[in-house]
Design a protein around this motif. Structure first.
Motif, mmCIF file in Angstrom:
data_model
loop_
_atom_site.group_PDB
_atom_site.id
_atom_site.type_symbol
_atom_site.label_atom_id
_atom_site.label_comp_id
_atom_site.label_asym_id
_atom_site.label_seq_id
_atom_site.Cartn_x
_atom_site.Cartn_y
_atom_site.Cartn_z
ATOM 1 N N UNK A 7 0.827 -1.216 0.000
ATOM 2 C CA UNK A 7 0.000 0.000 0.000
ATOM 3 C C UNK A 7 0.860 1.265 0.000
ATOM 4 N N UNK A 8 1.929 1.207 0.812
ATOM 5 C CA UNK A 8 2.838 2.361 0.872
ATOM 6 C C UNK A 8 3.430 2.659 -0.500
ATOM 7 N N UNK A 9 3.812 1.564 -1.163
ATOM 8 C CA UNK A 9 4.444 1.753 -2.465
ATOM 9 C C UNK A 9 3.459 2.279 -3.512
ATOM 10 N N UNK A 10 2.205 1.852 -3.402
ATOM 11 C CA UNK A 10 1.180 2.408 -4.300
ATOM 12 C C UNK A 10 1.115 3.920 -4.115
ATOM 13 N N UNK A 13 3.952 5.606 -5.796
ATOM 14 C CA UNK A 13 3.764 5.686 -7.252
ATOM 15 C C UNK A 13 2.753 6.778 -7.590
ATOM 16 N N UNK A 14 1.702 6.858 -6.765
ATOM 17 C CA UNK A 14 0.711 7.915 -7.018
ATOM 18 C C UNK A 14 1.339 9.299 -6.902
ATOM 19 N N UNK A 15 2.229 9.427 -5.919
ATOM 20 C CA UNK A 15 2.913 10.706 -5.747
ATOM 21 C C UNK A 15 3.759 11.018 -6.980
ATOM 22 N N UNK A 16 4.379 9.991 -7.483
ATOM 23 C CA UNK A 16 5.208 10.172 -8.669
ATOM 24 C C UNK A 16 4.352 10.554 -9.883
ATOM 25 N N UNK A 31 9.269 1.565 -11.674
ATOM 26 C CA UNK A 31 10.198 0.431 -11.792
ATOM 27 C C UNK A 31 11.197 0.416 -10.631
ATOM 28 N N UNK A 32 11.615 1.610 -10.219
ATOM 29 C CA UNK A 32 12.515 1.688 -9.055
ATOM 30 C C UNK A 32 11.821 1.166 -7.795
ATOM 31 N N UNK A 33 10.581 1.604 -7.618
ATOM 32 C CA UNK A 33 9.837 1.174 -6.433
ATOM 33 C C UNK A 33 9.682 -0.342 -6.455
#
Lengths: 160, 452
Positions: A7-10, A13-16, A31-33
């Motif tokens: 969830x944190x990583x989602x 990605x959303x921030x990105x 891809x980094x995440x």
């Protein structure tokens, strides 16, 4: 093997995605995440990223294979990158690479049996003033000598 | 800072990028007149800012030395499209490591420069493209950005802080290990989330850049010069160094010198002064065989022809090289140039994006032939062949990587022919025949293959 972002990583990605006018532009960050979470990039990872960013899987594949910092197979906990470009070569970069291979008993793009180390010969890392240098994951170690390198490996081994 | 040796003042250093302790912290930067230049710029009209930068004579520090003010003036004035600024911190040229210093020690000056540039070209969004290997430096810049956002110097809050309509968002785009993304159009593709393929020009970025919108791309060092120009005036800047290429350069010296590192010197500084005075000469007082003055893609200079060579665009052009990114690589008399050249060519072979045939194939051929030279399995003819291949790459590709791969080979062999003749034999016996076509999938013994 199925792959799902945490969830944190989602959220990351959303921030990105919010940085760009198009979702697709976040593919490099995503891809980094993914690499951080999974260790390397698999087909499932790319499919998942394609779904999130609403782009063709082939495009994700195209990006993942174009850039050398995305690993397409597992690497060690410490991915040792040895620069052998001119400035480092002049100061003994090639010898460091050989020393690493001998001491760890692996060739390039192999992983030690304990999963701790992998070696990659890389192009200029932008540390020419501190040549020769290696980088363990993201950390630069500059002005190396064979002895300093040996100590570094031992330290990393101890850290585990 | 003024570098002194005994009683003699050698040269003034750090004019544009002051060396102040903890300048990377926002409080220290503000205390030292930080974010005053943007205030001054916002009181001017965008066109006046461009005019000021034009007058200063600032030229791009990424290698092409294009006048920065002129580049900015190409941006359309009355259109409804969003404008973008790209700040090129990809810095992958072997021998070049100057932008890293800015990320580490002067990030706020870069941020301020970005704001001024964005105001001048009417952009509300800027991307700093930083190579992925610089992960730790990306975090430093991100920290500086976060601080600047919090204080209201960047982002929507700018409107309140400075009391204008202008605002600017700055984002970092992290590269992932591709030299070609230092090329401006490849960089734009990379930011858009594509493979880093250079685009055919025209259309130029100022018309058709990021997502089809007007875009300006500047080097990190170029942008970092801007606040000093606005703060001190164009005349002040134009008086530093050589009149045709004013200002200071961040020169990164590496290789066989006693004190390698990055030095900020006025343009027009003697190359020998940099090597012998700043970098304290060559270890063991050896002679210099070869110097590459501007990063690996620039033509190398002979060690016996360094007297009087000055570090600025015009002087180096006259000397037969170019300033590039200011990455000086020094090689002493014991260096095997065939190995150096092989390593350089291997780099370009590895980094060729593969779009244009001359570059994709040519760099591979160069590497193969150079491997023979380095292994002492080549003849004098091979040297001619190398120059010939190089000349067939040069100027025949979409971007400058083709030239960058061709120049070192062409010029190193031409200028060090005496040296290279020592590496070759009159005749050689090859373990395998030297054919261009692929032998990989044939079962025919090689000895049976005779070309009549």
């Amino acid at each position: 093997m199925e792959f799902k972002f945490t969830e944190d990583n989602i959220k990351r990605i959303e921030k990105s995605i919010s940085k760009y006018p198009e979702k697709k532009a976040a593919v490099m960050d995503a891809l980094y995440v993914a690499q951080e979470q999974n260790g390397y990039i698999t087909n499932e990872v790319m499919e998942e990223i394609a779904k999130i960013l609403e782009m063709p899987v082939s495009d994700v594949y195209g990006v993942a294979t174009f850039y050398t910092m995305y690993h397409k197979k597992p690497v060690g906990k410490y991915h040792l990158q040895v620069c052998t470009n001119v400035s480092c070569m002049l100061k003994g970069g090639m010898e460091l690479l050989k020393q690493l291979k001998d001491e760890l008993g692996i060739e390039e793009s192999e992983v030690t049996s304990d999963g701790l180390f992998s070696i990659e010969e890389v192009e200029c890392m932008g540390a020419c003033g501190g040549a020769p240098m290696i980088s363990a994951n993201y950390d630069y170690y500059e002005n190396l000598t064979p002895e300093k390198l040996r100590n570094l490996i031992n330290d990393l081994r101890k850290k585990g | 800072m003024i570098l002194e040796k005994k009683d003699e003042i050698i040269m003034e250093l750090n004019i544009v990028l002051p060396k102040i302790k903890d300048l990377h912290k926002i409080d220290v930067y503000i205390k030292n007149d930080g974010y005053q230049a943007i205030k001054k710029a916002l009181a001017m009209s965008p066109d006046d800012v461009i005019e000021e930068v034009k007058k200063s004579g600032l030229r791009g520090r990424g290698g092409a030395c294009f006048p920065t003010g002129l580049k900015w003036s190409f941006m359309p004035k009355n259109d409804n499209k969003p404008h973008y600024l790209c700040v090129n911190g990809d810095e992958s040229e072997p021998g070049s490591f100057k932008d890293r210093q800015i990320f580490e020690y002067n990030p706020h000056q870069m941020i301020e420069g970005i704001l001024i540039a964005c105001y001048a070209i009417r952009a509300n969004t800027a991307y700093i493209y930083i190579r992925g290997e610089y992960h730790n430096w990306i975090q430093m810049v991100q920290k500086a950005l976060d601080d600047a956002y919090e204080r209201g110097y960047v982002g929507e809050k700018m409107k309140e802080t400075f009391g204008t309509d202008f605002y600017c968002n700055i984002y970092i785009h992290k590269g992932a290990g591709a030299y070609i993304c230092g090329e401006e159009s490849a960089q734009m593709n990379s930011i858009e989330g594509k493979r880093g393929y250079p685009r055919v020009k025209p259309p130029f970025p100022a018309q058709n850049g990021l997502w089809g919108n007007p875009t300006t791309i500047n080097n990190v060092e170029t942008i970092t010069n801007v606040p000093a120009i606005i703060k001190n005036g164009a005349e002040w800047f134009a008086k530093i160094g050589e009149p045709t290429h004013p200002g200071t350069l961040l020169i990164g010296v590496s290789g066989h010198v006693n004190r390698p590192g990055v030095y900020e010197v006025p343009t027009g500084t003697l190359l020998t002064d940099i090597i012998y005075k700043l970098c304290d000469g060559v270890p063991n007082n050896k002679k210099i065989k070869c110097v590459i003055p501007g990063g690996s893609s620039m033509p190398p200079l002979r060690g016996d022809q360094l007297e009087g060579v000055k570090m600025d665009a015009e002087s180096l052009k006259k000397a037969g090289s170019a300033i590039g990114t200011g990455g000086v690589m020094v090689m002493d008399e014991d260096t095997d140039l065939s190995k150096v050249l092989l390593r350089i060519t291997h780099f370009y072979h590895h980094e060729s994006c593969g779009q244009c045939t001359p570059c994709r194939e040519g760099t591979g051929w160069l590497e193969k032939v150079l491997k023979r030279v380095a292994n002492r399995k080549a003849t004098s003819k091979d040297l001619n062949l190398l120059v010939d291949i190089a000349q067939n790459i040069e100027g025949r590709t979409i971007c400058a990587l083709g030239d960058a791969a061709a120049w070192p080979v062409k010029f190193m062999i031409q200028r060090f022919r005496d040296e290279f003749e020592k590496y070759v034999n009159e005749s050689v016996e090859l373990e395998y025949p030297n054919k261009v076509h692929s032998m990989r999938n044939t079962k025919i013994p090689l000895s049976h293959l005779i070309i009549k």
